[in-house]
Design a protein around this motif. Structure first.
Motif, PDB file in Angstrom:
ATOM      1  N   ARG A  68      30.587  35.333  43.648  1.00 37.71           N
ATOM      2  CA  ARG A  68      29.225  35.017  43.221  1.00 37.71           C
ATOM      3  C   ARG A  68      29.165  34.859  41.703  1.00 37.71           C
ATOM      4  NH1 ARG A  68      25.121  32.624  45.294  1.00 37.71           N
ATOM      5  NH2 ARG A  68      25.484  33.826  47.215  1.00 37.71           N
ATOM      6  N   ALA A  69      29.856  35.750  40.984  1.00 38.53           N
ATOM      7  CA  ALA A  69      29.837  35.674  39.521  1.00 38.53           C
ATOM      8  C   ALA A  69      30.492  34.389  39.034  1.00 38.53           C
ATOM      9  CB  ALA A  69      30.540  36.887  38.929  1.00 38.53           C
ATOM     10  N   ILE A  70      31.594  33.999  39.661  1.00 36.46           N
ATOM     11  CA  ILE A  70      32.268  32.754  39.265  1.00 36.46           C
ATOM     12  C   ILE A  70      31.353  31.565  39.494  1.00 36.46           C
ATOM     13  CG2 ILE A  70      34.179  31.211  39.845  1.00 36.46           C
ATOM     14  CD1 ILE A  70      35.831  33.757  40.446  1.00 36.46           C
ATOM     15  N   GLU A  83      28.007  31.537  39.604  1.00 35.48           N
ATOM     16  CA  GLU A  83      26.810  31.559  38.772  1.00 35.48           C
ATOM     17  C   GLU A  83      27.104  31.562  37.279  1.00 35.48           C
ATOM     18  OE1 GLU A  83      24.778  35.012  40.156  1.00 35.48           O
ATOM     19  OE2 GLU A  83      24.063  34.054  42.001  1.00 35.48           O
ATOM     20  N   GLU A  84      28.243  32.145  36.877  1.00 36.73           N
ATOM     21  CA  GLU A  84      28.500  32.330  35.455  1.00 36.73           C
ATOM     22  C   GLU A  84      29.788  31.676  34.973  1.00 36.73           C
ATOM     23  OE1 GLU A  84      28.372  36.564  34.805  1.00 36.73           O
ATOM     24  OE2 GLU A  84      26.716  36.787  36.217  1.00 36.73           O
ATOM     25  N   GLY A  85      30.587  31.174  35.911  1.00 39.76           N
ATOM     26  CA  GLY A  85      31.841  30.560  35.518  1.00 39.76           C
ATOM     27  C   GLY A  85      32.926  31.550  35.170  1.00 39.76           C
ATOM     28  N   SER A  86      32.695  32.843  35.456  1.00 37.95           N
ATOM     29  CA  SER A  86      33.671  33.877  35.145  1.00 37.95           C
ATOM     30  C   SER A  86      33.353  35.122  35.960  1.00 37.95           C
ATOM     31  CB  SER A  86      33.633  34.223  33.653  1.00 37.95           C
ATOM     32  OG  SER A  86      34.416  35.368  33.373  1.00 37.95           O
ATOM     33  N   ALA A  87      34.382  35.902  36.230  1.00 30.73           N
ATOM     34  CA  ALA A  87      34.201  37.173  36.936  1.00 30.73           C
ATOM     35  C   ALA A  87      34.335  38.353  35.998  1.00 30.73           C
ATOM     36  CB  ALA A  87      35.200  37.289  38.080  1.00 30.73           C
ATOM     37  N   GLU A  88      34.135  38.110  34.715  1.00 31.67           N
ATOM     38  CA  GLU A  88      34.343  39.163  33.727  1.00 31.67           C
ATOM     39  C   GLU A  88      33.473  40.390  33.971  1.00 31.67           C
ATOM     40  OE1 GLU A  88      36.613  39.415  31.357  1.00 31.67           O
ATOM     41  OE2 GLU A  88      37.485  37.527  32.058  1.00 31.67           O
ATOM     42  N   ARG A  89      32.256  40.199  34.468  1.00 38.43           N
ATOM     43  CA  ARG A  89      31.356  41.348  34.643  1.00 38.43           C
ATOM     44  C   ARG A  89      31.685  42.188  35.871  1.00 38.43           C
ATOM     45  NH1 ARG A  89      27.569  40.430  38.642  1.00 38.43           N
ATOM     46  NH2 ARG A  89      27.136  38.256  39.225  1.00 38.43           N
ATOM     47  N   VAL A  90      32.571  41.708  36.717  1.00 45.00           N
ATOM     48  CA  VAL A  90      32.913  42.422  37.945  1.00 45.00           C
ATOM     49  C   VAL A  90      34.083  43.368  37.672  1.00 45.00           C
ATOM     50  CG1 VAL A  90      33.626  42.207  40.344  1.00 45.00           C
ATOM     51  CG2 VAL A  90      32.133  40.480  39.323  1.00 45.00           C
ATOM     52  N   ASP A  91      33.939  44.613  38.067  1.00 46.47           N
ATOM     53  CA  ASP A  91      35.009  45.591  37.877  1.00 46.47           C
ATOM     54  C   ASP A  91      36.217  45.202  38.719  1.00 46.47           C
ATOM     55  OD1 ASP A  91      36.337  47.845  37.030  1.00 46.47           O
ATOM     56  OD2 ASP A  91      35.463  49.134  38.562  1.00 46.47           O
ATOM     57  N   ARG A  92      37.374  45.046  38.090  1.00 46.31           N
ATOM     58  CA  ARG A  92      38.571  44.590  38.775  1.00 46.31           C
ATOM     59  C   ARG A  92      39.772  45.415  38.361  1.00 46.31           C
ATOM     60  NH1 ARG A  92      38.680  39.181  36.074  1.00 46.31           N
ATOM     61  NH2 ARG A  92      37.385  40.369  34.639  1.00 46.31           N
ATOM     62  N   LEU A  93      40.775  45.437  39.201  1.00 47.25           N
ATOM     63  CA  LEU A  93      42.044  46.082  38.849  1.00 47.25           C
ATOM     64  C   LEU A  93      42.713  45.250  37.768  1.00 47.25           C
ATOM     65  CD1 LEU A  93      43.909  48.460  39.961  1.00 47.25           C
ATOM     66  CD2 LEU A  93      45.185  46.632  41.098  1.00 47.25           C
ATOM     67  N   PRO A  94      43.145  45.850  36.671  1.00 49.47           N
ATOM     68  CA  PRO A  94      43.829  45.084  35.626  1.00 49.47           C
ATOM     69  C   PRO A  94      45.078  44.403  36.175  1.00 49.47           C
ATOM     70  CG  PRO A  94      43.196  47.247  34.809  1.00 49.47           C
ATOM     71  CD  PRO A  94      42.956  47.264  36.283  1.00 49.47           C
ATOM     72  N   LEU A  95      45.333  43.205  35.712  1.00 48.73           N
ATOM     73  CA  LEU A  95      46.492  42.452  36.186  1.00 48.73           C
ATOM     74  C   LEU A  95      47.794  43.209  35.930  1.00 48.73           C
ATOM     75  CD1 LEU A  95      47.587  39.875  37.442  1.00 48.73           C
ATOM     76  CD2 LEU A  95      47.627  38.852  35.157  1.00 48.73           C
ATOM     77  N   ALA A  96      47.873  43.872  34.794  1.00 51.13           N
ATOM     78  CA  ALA A  96      49.092  44.622  34.475  1.00 51.13           C
ATOM     79  C   ALA A  96      49.319  45.747  35.481  1.00 51.13           C
ATOM     80  CB  ALA A  96      49.009  45.180  33.056  1.00 51.13           C
ATOM     81  N   THR A  97      48.225  46.394  35.919  1.00 52.21           N
ATOM     82  CA  THR A  97      48.348  47.460  36.915  1.00 52.21           C
ATOM     83  C   THR A  97      48.785  46.891  38.251  1.00 52.21           C
ATOM     84  OG1 THR A  97      46.625  48.738  35.804  1.00 52.21           O
ATOM     85  CG2 THR A  97      47.127  49.322  38.093  1.00 52.21           C
ATOM     86  N   PHE A  98      48.215  45.748  38.623  1.00 53.44           N
ATOM     87  CA  PHE A  98      48.609  45.113  39.879  1.00 53.44           C
ATOM     88  C   PHE A  98      50.088  44.772  39.875  1.00 53.44           C
ATOM     89  CE2 PHE A  98      49.331  41.056  42.149  1.00 53.44           C
ATOM     90  CZ  PHE A  98      49.168  41.526  43.443  1.00 53.44           C
ATOM     91  N   ALA A  99      50.588  44.305  38.725  1.00 52.54           N
ATOM     92  CA  ALA A  99      52.000  43.934  38.640  1.00 52.54           C
ATOM     93  C   ALA A  99      52.906  45.124  38.901  1.00 52.54           C
ATOM     94  CB  ALA A  99      52.296  43.329  37.269  1.00 52.54           C
TER      95      ALA A  99
END
Length: 263
Positions: free
Chosen positions: A227-229, A231-247
């Motif tokens: 939804r954020a992408i 409406e806003e063109g980005s998911a920055e406001r959504v809490d996400r697992l950091p990419l480095a942690t996922f790696a």
């Protein structure tokens, strides 16, 4: 991952919570959180493969195939899985249990049937011919206590009653002293009247399942990101697992030969 590890948890004097997992990443996250057992449910596979809630019809072959992907991520933590669909004959159930064991499953939840005697004979066959997999027998419908008593007598490592509220488990404990009980806190059930871990342990409960909690949380987060992408063109406001942690979750997992890229 061995049945002995799972049986040790069932023999303990406290409650162990087993969250649902559905892929290597979720399994790794559960292990990092400190969980000592996890659950691969037919509902989770139906949700991730078909986008539909489970209807008790997930083939055991699909469950075994998915389980085989989780082993490295679990780092020895016991994996429990549903046995949703199998042939009625005890020999066929044994064949399925052995396939589960090869896939790295430490314990299975054996579905109930209309005939108590036939269901008990399945338990007996599993105990005798597939001792490498712990058996947790589900009891549903009418005569739940009678069913639990029959399955415990047949050798089940634990019983999972349905249709009995947590606050009423004292009746089952009195009828089956010393038999480990398992509680399913499915998202489909109501949360009213839930007991504390200490209260559950006093009633003989040793394992509490949470089959879809993490999966539904992940789907909720994904819906917010989409939804954020939009409406806003980005998911920055959504809490996400950091990419480095996922790696780091998968960096130690084996890579299939077909997935390697030559440099």
């Amino acid at each position: 991952m061995t049945a002995a590890d799972l049986r040790a948890l069932l023999a303990a004097d406290h409650v162990t919570h087993a969250p649902g997992v559905h892929d290597p990443a979720s399994a790794a996250l559960a292990v990092r959180a400190g969980h000592r057992a996890v659950h691969l449910s037919g509902q989770a596979i139906a949700a991730t493969m078909l986008g539909r809630p489970g209807l008790g019809l997930t083939p055991s072959t699909q469950i075994a195939d998915r389980a085989a992907l989780l082993g490295a991520a679990l780092e020895g933590v016991p994996l429990l899985a549903d046995l949703d669909v199998a042939f009625d004959a005890p020999g066929d159930v044994v064949w399925t249990a052995l396939a589960y064991q090869r896939a790295g499953i430490s314990g299975l939840f054996l579905g109930d049937g209309e005939d108590i005697g036939l269901s008990a004979s399945r338990v007996t066959s599993l105990v005798r011919q597939a001792p490498g997999v712990a058996v947790i027998a589900q009891a549903r419908g009418n005569r739940t206590i009678e069913r639990c008593r029959a399955y415990a007598a047949a050798g089940a490592d634990a019983v999972l009653p349905t249709g009995i509220a947590e606050r009423d488990l004292g009746r089952l404990r009195d009828a089956l002293p010393g038999v480990p009980l398992v509680v399913n806190r499915s998202e489909a059930g109501a949360g009213d009247g839930r007991l504390t871990d200490a209260e559950l342990a006093g009633l003989g409960v040793r394992l509490v399942l949470h089959p879809l909690a993490a999966l539904l949380a992940a789907l909720r987060a994904a819906s917010l990101a989409y939804r954020a992408i939009l409406e806003e063109g980005s998911a920055e406001r959504v809490d996400r697992l950091p990419l480095a942690t996922f790696a780091t979750l998968t960096e130690t997992l084996p890579v299939a030969v077909t997935d390697r890229i030559d440099t």
